[in-house]
Scaffold this active site. Structure first.
Site, short mmCIF file in Angstrom:
data_model
loop_
_atom_site.label_atom_id
_atom_site.label_comp_id
_atom_site.label_asym_id
_atom_site.label_seq_id
_atom_site.Cartn_x
_atom_site.Cartn_y
_atom_site.Cartn_z
N TYR A 148 0.83 -1.21 0.00
CA TYR A 148 0.00 0.00 0.00
C TYR A 148 0.87 1.27 0.00
O TYR A 148 0.63 2.19 -0.78
CB TYR A 148 -0.90 -0.04 1.23
CG TYR A 148 -1.94 1.04 1.33
CD1 TYR A 148 -3.05 1.06 0.49
CD2 TYR A 148 -1.83 2.04 2.30
CE1 TYR A 148 -4.01 2.05 0.61
CE2 TYR A 148 -2.79 3.03 2.42
CZ TYR A 148 -3.88 3.03 1.58
OH TYR A 148 -4.84 4.02 1.70
N THR A 229 1.21 18.48 -3.03
CA THR A 229 0.86 17.41 -2.10
C THR A 229 0.17 18.08 -0.91
O THR A 229 0.76 18.94 -0.27
CB THR A 229 2.14 16.70 -1.62
OG1 THR A 229 2.79 16.15 -2.76
CG2 THR A 229 1.83 15.59 -0.62
P1 NAP Z 1 -13.41 2.41 1.15
O1 NAP Z 1 -14.53 2.89 1.97
O2 NAP Z 1 -12.95 1.00 1.27
O3 NAP Z 1 -13.73 2.76 -0.38
C1 NAP Z 1 -12.89 2.31 -1.40
C2 NAP Z 1 -13.52 2.65 -2.72
O4 NAP Z 1 -12.66 2.18 -3.77
C3 NAP Z 1 -14.89 2.01 -2.89
O5 NAP Z 1 -15.76 2.91 -3.53
C4 NAP Z 1 -14.58 0.83 -3.80
O6 NAP Z 1 -15.74 0.53 -4.58
C5 NAP Z 1 -13.48 1.42 -4.68
N1 NAP Z 1 -12.68 0.39 -5.33
C6 NAP Z 1 -11.87 -0.53 -4.77
N2 NAP Z 1 -11.36 -1.32 -5.70
C7 NAP Z 1 -11.84 -0.91 -6.89
C8 NAP Z 1 -11.71 -1.35 -8.21
N3 NAP Z 1 -10.91 -2.39 -8.55
N4 NAP Z 1 -12.37 -0.68 -9.19
C9 NAP Z 1 -13.16 0.37 -8.89
N5 NAP Z 1 -13.33 0.84 -7.65
C10 NAP Z 1 -12.69 0.19 -6.66
O7 NAP Z 1 -12.09 3.26 1.44
P2 NAP Z 1 -11.86 4.82 1.73
O8 NAP Z 1 -11.28 4.91 3.07
O9 NAP Z 1 -13.03 5.65 1.36
O10 NAP Z 1 -10.67 5.08 0.70
C11 NAP Z 1 -10.78 5.96 -0.40
C12 NAP Z 1 -9.38 6.36 -0.81
O11 NAP Z 1 -8.74 7.03 0.26
C13 NAP Z 1 -8.48 5.16 -1.15
O12 NAP Z 1 -7.68 5.47 -2.25
C14 NAP Z 1 -7.65 5.00 0.10
O13 NAP Z 1 -6.43 4.38 -0.18
C15 NAP Z 1 -7.50 6.44 0.52
N6 NAP Z 1 -7.15 6.62 1.92
C16 NAP Z 1 -7.98 6.19 2.92
C17 NAP Z 1 -7.59 6.38 4.24
C18 NAP Z 1 -8.44 5.95 5.40
O14 NAP Z 1 -7.97 6.05 6.57
N7 NAP Z 1 -9.67 5.51 5.20
C19 NAP Z 1 -6.36 6.98 4.54
C20 NAP Z 1 -5.54 7.39 3.51
C21 NAP Z 1 -5.95 7.21 2.21
P3 NAP Z 1 -16.19 -0.95 -4.99
O15 NAP Z 1 -15.76 -1.88 -3.90
O16 NAP Z 1 -17.65 -0.77 -5.14
O17 NAP Z 1 -15.50 -1.22 -6.27
#
Ligand code: NAP
Length: 245
Positions: A148, A229
């Site tokens: 990741y 950034t």
């Molecule tokens: P989440 O609730 O798990 O949502 C992830 C999203 O990505 C879902 O809409 C999922 O939709 C989509 N996704 C995953 N694999 C995919 C694929 N192969 N094709 C199309 N869509 C896909 O996670 P989140 O926390 O909102 O994360 C959103 C972003 O923020 C990510 O890039 C994550 O790395 C980043 N982020 C999150 C955190 C945190 O603490 N939560 C921290 C830093 C960065 P489907 O499953 O419906 O495809």
């Protein structure tokens, strides 16, 4: 003026918060994710709400991405903002992580964003923007996040290269870097691990998806910002070695 957005990973979490925000403001938004999201105005029935177009997409599959962007072109004509928010997290230290998990993480978080940009660039007019969603662990070493962290570091590189490559077309490309946010991605963390994370955050709490979405929207509209950034992490990256307060 109404804008057209393409948001990957808009089915839940941070991406969904972006979708709700921009649709409520009257913009049109295409939601690219594997699980279906209801088409129509969002939130349902709100006067002035923009159109939400669900496009079933797997960002790890170039053909699926190409078809999705073609659908967006047919429906919207052009795109003003691309948000690459689709992501998966799979933990594991270097000696434990399988090649399969590495590939899943890199192909979703990094190659997926590349494919979306590659397909969507022809739809981006001068003045449009790409916002990539990175992670603190892509900019700081965190044990157990080899895949990741590497994928998100790559996304940082992609952001900077595209910012330079696309500047002549008037397209801005920036990276928003969330800290720890309460979503499905982080829900499986044990209470003990979560408490340790919170202890390391100077703000003393985790963030909400809406707090990240607010910054994604602001960065998308920042007309002199490119290649930047932008952390939204409660001070996590600014703190020294986990000594939060
Ligand atoms: P989440 O609730 O798990 O949502 C992830 C999203 O990505 C879902 O809409 C999922 O939709 C989509 N996704 C995953 N694999 C995919 C694929 N192969 N094709 C199309 N869509 C896909 O996670 P989140 O926390 O909102 O994360 C959103 C972003 O923020 C990510 O890039 C994550 O790395 C980043 N982020 C999150 C955190 C945190 O603490 N939560 C921290 C830093 C960065 P489907 O499953 O419906 O495809």
């Amino acid at each position: 003026m109404t804008r057209s957005w393409l948001v990957t990973g808009g089915s839940r979490g941070i991406g969904r918060a972006v979708v709700d925000l921009v649709a409520a403001a009257g913009d049109c938004v295409a939601v690219l994710a594997r699980s279906p999201v209801a088409n129509g105005p969002a939130p349902p029935g709100q006067p002035g709400a923009g159109r939400v177009l669900a496009v079933k997409t797997d960002v790890t599959d170039p053909e699926s991405v190409g078809d999705a962007v073609e659908t967006v072109r047919e429906e919207f004509g052009s795109v003003d903002v691309v948000v690459n928010c689709a992501g998966v997290h799979r933990g594991g230290r270097v000696e434990q992580l399988s090649r399969e998990r590495w590939d899943e993480v890199v192909s979703t978080n990094l190659t997926g964003a590349f494919e979306v940009c590659r397909a969507a660039v022809p739809l981006l007019a001068s003045g449009s923007a790409v916002v990539n969603v990175g992670a603190v662990v892509g900019l700081r070493g965190f044990p157990g996040d080899v895949a990741y962290g590497s994928a998100k570091a790559g996304l940082s590189g992609l952001t900077q290269v595209l910012a330079v490559e696309l500047a002549a077309r008037g397209v801005r490309v920036n990276l928003v870097v969330p800290g720890f946010v309460d979503t499905e991605m982080t829900a499986s963390l044990s209470d003990r691990a979560r408490d340790r994370v919170v202890d390391a955050i100077p703000a003393g709490r985790v963030g909400t998806a809406t707090e990240i979405a607010d910054v994604v929207v602001a960065v998308a509209g920042a007309t002199y910002m490119t290649g930047a950034t932008v952390p939204v992490d409660g001070g996590l990256m600014a703190s020294f070695g986990g000594f939060a307060r």
